[in-house]
Motif scaffolding. Structure first.
Motif, PDB file in Angstrom:
ATOM      1  N   PHE A 280       7.532   4.302   0.221  1.00 52.26           N
ATOM      2  CA  PHE A 280       7.983   3.221   0.998  1.00 52.26           C
ATOM      3  C   PHE A 280       7.392   1.845   0.396  1.00 52.26           C
ATOM      4  N   LEU A 281       7.945   0.875   0.386  1.00 52.70           N
ATOM      5  CA  LEU A 281       7.369  -0.670   0.377  1.00 52.70           C
ATOM      6  C   LEU A 281       7.289  -1.333   1.502  1.00 52.70           C
ATOM      7  N   LEU A 282       6.157  -1.798   1.986  1.00 56.95           N
ATOM      8  CA  LEU A 282       6.117  -2.703   3.013  1.00 56.95           C
ATOM      9  C   LEU A 282       5.726  -4.280   2.334  1.00 56.95           C
ATOM     10  N   VAL A 283       6.402  -5.209   3.006  1.00 54.22           N
ATOM     11  CA  VAL A 283       6.394  -6.606   2.746  1.00 54.22           C
ATOM     12  C   VAL A 283       6.206  -7.304   3.852  1.00 54.22           C
ATOM     13  N   VAL A 284       4.668  -8.065   3.810  1.00 51.40           N
ATOM     14  CA  VAL A 284       4.220  -8.496   4.822  1.00 51.40           C
ATOM     15  C   VAL A 284       3.696 -10.203   4.286  1.00 51.40           C
TER      16      VAL A 284
END
Length: 816
Positions: A547-551
């Motif tokens: 998974f890629l989390l973008v913050v």
């Protein structure tokens, strides 16, 4: 040998007002086994020579809440402990010598009313009547805060120390903390030395209140605590005949503050270019020490002060003082638990407002340590905002040369730091620079805020109205709304979570359903147990176990710390991959046409629906296209490996010439997002704001199973909302909204704007702010039937209110 225990619940390092406050407040809430270690004597570093100004109004509601708490605490300490604190509630006054400064003061007065702080605007005549010694030549106006005052800093600290001892805390002077010991990511105690004696105190918690020593102490454990000492100057006159009690006076346009004490006058300075100190370290025997005089450095301030306060010309100088104080890269102090080392807490870096801050900061930190969560939103001062590179000493030396002076500079909106810049650059930086980009900085990242036209100066010219880039941002805004715009959001934080348990782990932390098909993008929040928003992010499922989390770029360290703190043995790896990919958003109604020119892939609605991510061919390379938008238009964010980013930019630019492709900056993006009602973490949504009251219930799936905050969501649904986040638009197109302007409902202040910007499509300033319900679950129609106004610099303007986005409420454009 000092009488020290072999173990304690907490060891506090540093006996200035900050450490004494933490000890006092931990003891007050019932902690025992508290040990405070002071290397020399209490207050001997910075506290003893502070000016002791107690000003309640700070830059935000919660910082004001802490300062007001400090003032209240210092009033009652003498009765509790028997030690005088010298607290004198004589009020304070700030005067303006320019129209811009006067506008700032009037905006601050509006903000003070929203925060419940008594404030009175003053005319030049009223200023003269209240402060007869002042030469009011050039004075435009001012403000008076009756609840402010002054105190004796050392006595406050000693009273806090006595209060802590009265409740069982142990305070040891002449004991140096040599190092904080740790094992497997957790604090285990403190090694100490007293003369020739050494020892160890086992403890699971340590609080670094080391002031200007704090940075080097933290660095021993790899903890980033970015602060640096600067020289701070003031003079104290001989006794002046007839001088009676006066309010604290600030003349920020002349970099000066004045404090009457016992018939003498103290004149202090926050000069524009400061003198960093202690580059080679602080000598071991530093204790109640002064730094060498530098009259040449102080003379320009004194010259203006003598003209402003003529009685100083006849007064003899009793003391010329120069002492060190610690400053931080953003003029905000540090509180909280350091990311990466459990049990390592910090309260340091007070930027010359340590006396008014420490009472409230100690209270807040004590509650945070006791409950495992801050008592309210403290993101402004959270240690997790610090970036690892900021421990660099050259960076700190250059930056604090500027930040000391910014305390009294005009606090214009969008003001940018000028020193220690250019460290973190996108792969597109030079391309954007060549096209007129004017950069701002966030978390060290250089980001294009707007683009200058041919022949236009590439600089900010600040004021409180429409700044010199207003027309540029409007043109970029319209490109995003009507044609196609290209942004650079490479500063996004990107966190990869991968492993057998990655899906279950993220599903437990996120309020939305994360167990979706690979290639899907999920907009979600990570909540705390109270339903407050710890993080606002998107999660893209790249594969079954990845998974890629973008913050936001500013919250990467905070988000990494939250994820790692809740891993709880799950088989998942968390990696910061922010630097691996550039992010190029291509947004606007013509974005599909542009991408079809540079890629053979299918960008149709059917072939590439909203909320999906997939690899595409683009130019000669590859990218991952994610169909999502923060501007409220059709568009894709292109995630491109950094080495291919320049090529992709060039391909897009060449293909988009006849489509009107325009490079756009962050100001235009912000204008678009606020028209669409998209929230911004830290302003519109924080860990104090319930996800349902923030209007984000659509991103919460209570039916998916347990997750952090689920019970709080269910309770709120059952009880009804106590407030709602509302979008406002001023009907008068002239005023500007930025932040903290009071919201009036039927003529009464009920809240303040969290974030504001000019809505070029909606034709007026737009803001988001919370409005309390008249009763739990007040119907939306009833809330919207009220009359709303926004106060701007003392003037009240009518506002439209909406609970749905005023721009494209059905998101037809995003889904087109």
């Amino acid at each position: 040998m000092p009488d020290l225990p072999s173990s304690a619940r907490v060891v506090i390092i540093g006996g200035g007002i900050s450490g004494c406050s933490v000890a006092y407040h931990l003891a007050e809430i019932g902690w025992t086994d508290i040990v405070l270690l002071e290397r020399r004597q209490l207050t001997c570093g910075t506290t003893w020579h502070a000016a002791g100004l107690i000003g309640q109004l700070r830059a935000s509601q919660n910082m004001t809440r802490l300062a007001k708490y400090s003032a209240d605490l210092y009033r009652r300490l003498e009765a509790e402990t028997g030690l005088a604190t010298g607290f004198s509630q004589r009020g304070s006054m700030t005067v303006a010598l320019s129209a811009d400064r006067h506008e700032e003061l009037l905006r601050q007065a509006s903000m003070a009313r929203a925060f419940g702080v008594e404030v009175n605007p003053l005319s030049p005549g009223e200023i003269k009547a209240m402060y007869p010694h002042l030469n009011i030549a050039g004075v435009v106006g001012g403000v008076h805060l009756p609840g402010d005052g002054q105190a004796d800093p050392a006595n406050i600290a000693l009273a806090l120390a006595r209060g802590a001892r009265m409740r069982g805390a142990r305070i040891a002077e002449g004991v140096k903390a040599l190092r904080v010991t740790a094992d497997r990511g957790r604090v285990t105690g403190v090694d100490w030395q007293a003369g020739e004696e050494t020892g160890h105190i086992a403890a699971a918690m340590v609080v670094n209140c080391g002031g200007m020593w704090g940075r080097d102490l933290a660095a021993q454990n790899g903890v980033t605590l970015p602060l640096h000492a600067c020289e701070h100057f003031y003079i104290v006159t001989e006794a002046i005949a007839g001088l009676t009690q006066l309010p604290v006076l600030r003349v920020p346009d002349e970099c000066a503050y004045y404090k009457e004490d016992a018939g003498k006058m103290l004149l202090g300075a926050f000069e524009p270019v400061a003198k960093p100190w202690g580059m080679g370290g602080i000598r071991e025997d530093f204790c109640f020490d002064q730094l060498p005089e530098d009259f040449d450095h102080f003379e320009p301030i004194l010259e203006k002060a003598v003209a402003r306060m003529p009685m100083l010309a006849e007064a003899g100088i009793h003391t010329f003082f120069n002492g060190p104080e610690s400053f931080t890269p953003d003029d905000r102090y540090y509180l909280g638990e350091a990311p990466g080392l459990a049990g390592y807490w910090v309260a340091a870096g007070y930027n010359s407002i340590g006396i008014v801050s420490s009472g409230g900061a100690g209270m807040a930190l004590a509650q945070w340590m006791d409950r495992g969560a801050p008592p309210f939103d403290l993101w402004e001062v959270d240690i997790r905002r610090a970036q690892p590179f900021q421990r660099n000493r050259r960076y700190l030396r250059e930056r604090v040369t500027e930040t000391l002076g910014l305390l009294y500079a005009d606090h214009f909106p969008y003001r940018q730091m000028t020193r220690a810049r250019g460290l973190r650059r996108s792969p597109l930086h030079e391309h954007l620079k060549a096209r007129g980009a004017v950069f701002g900085e966030v978390a060290g990242w250089e980001r294009a805020n707007w683009f200058a036209e041919e022949g236009q100066a590439r600089e900010y010219r600040h004021d409180w109205g429409r700044q010199n880039w207003f027309a540029n941002a409007r043109a970029e805004h319209l490109a995003l709304r009507e044609g196609v715009g290209l942004l650079d959001m490479s500063s996004f934080g990107k966190i990869r979570v991968e492993g057998r348990d990655a899906c279950a782990f993220l599903d437990r932390l996120c309020a939305n359903r994360i167990d979706v098909d690979p290639g899907r993008i999920v907009y979600t929040q990570m909540l705390n147990a109270a339903g407050g928003i710890e993080s606002d992010l998107t999660v893209t499922r790249l594969a079954e176990t990845a998974f890629l989390l973008v913050v936001p770029g500013a919250t990467v360290q905070r988000d990494l710390a939250w994820l790692r703190a809740h891993l709880d043995g799950a088989a998942a790896v968390i990696v910061d991959v922010s630097a691996a990919e550039a992010v190029i958003p291509v947004m606007g109604p013509r974005s599909r046409a542009l991408l079809q020119r540079v890629s053979p892939d299918d960008f149709s609605n059917a072939g590439f629906p909203f909320g999906t991510a997939r690899e595409i061919e683009i130019g000669l390379g590859l990218a991952r296209a994610q169909r999502i938008s923060y501007v409220g238009e059709l568009g894709w964010e292109l995630y491109v490996s950094t080495e291919q980013a320049a090529h992709v930019f060039e391909e897009l630019e060449a293909a988009g010439a006849d489509l009107g492709l325009r490079p756009c900056g962050l100001h235009a993006m912000d204008s678009c997002r606020i028209e669409k009602g998209y929230r911004h973490f830290g302003h519109d949504i924080t860990d104090e704001d319930h996800v349902l009251e923030a209007g984000l219930g659509f991103a919460v799936r209570t039916d998916k199973g347990d997750f952090i905050g689920r019970e709080a969501v269910l309770r709120k649904r059952a009880a009804g909302l106590s407030r709602r986040l509302v979008q406002f638009r001023l009907t008068d197109p002239a005023p500007m909204l930025f932040h903290n302007e009071p919201i009036l409902r039927d003529g009464r202040i009920v809240g303040q704007i969290g974030s504001g910007a000019y809505g070029h499509t909606l034709g007026g300033a737009v803001g988001l702010g919370y409005v309390p319900c008249t009763r739990p679950g007040e119907p939306a129609a009833e809330m919207l039937a009220a009359r709303y106004e926004i106060e701007v610099a003392g003037r009240v303007f009518a506002a439209e209110a909406s609970l749905v986005p005023m721009y494209d409420p059905g998101s037809a454009r995003v889904l087109s």
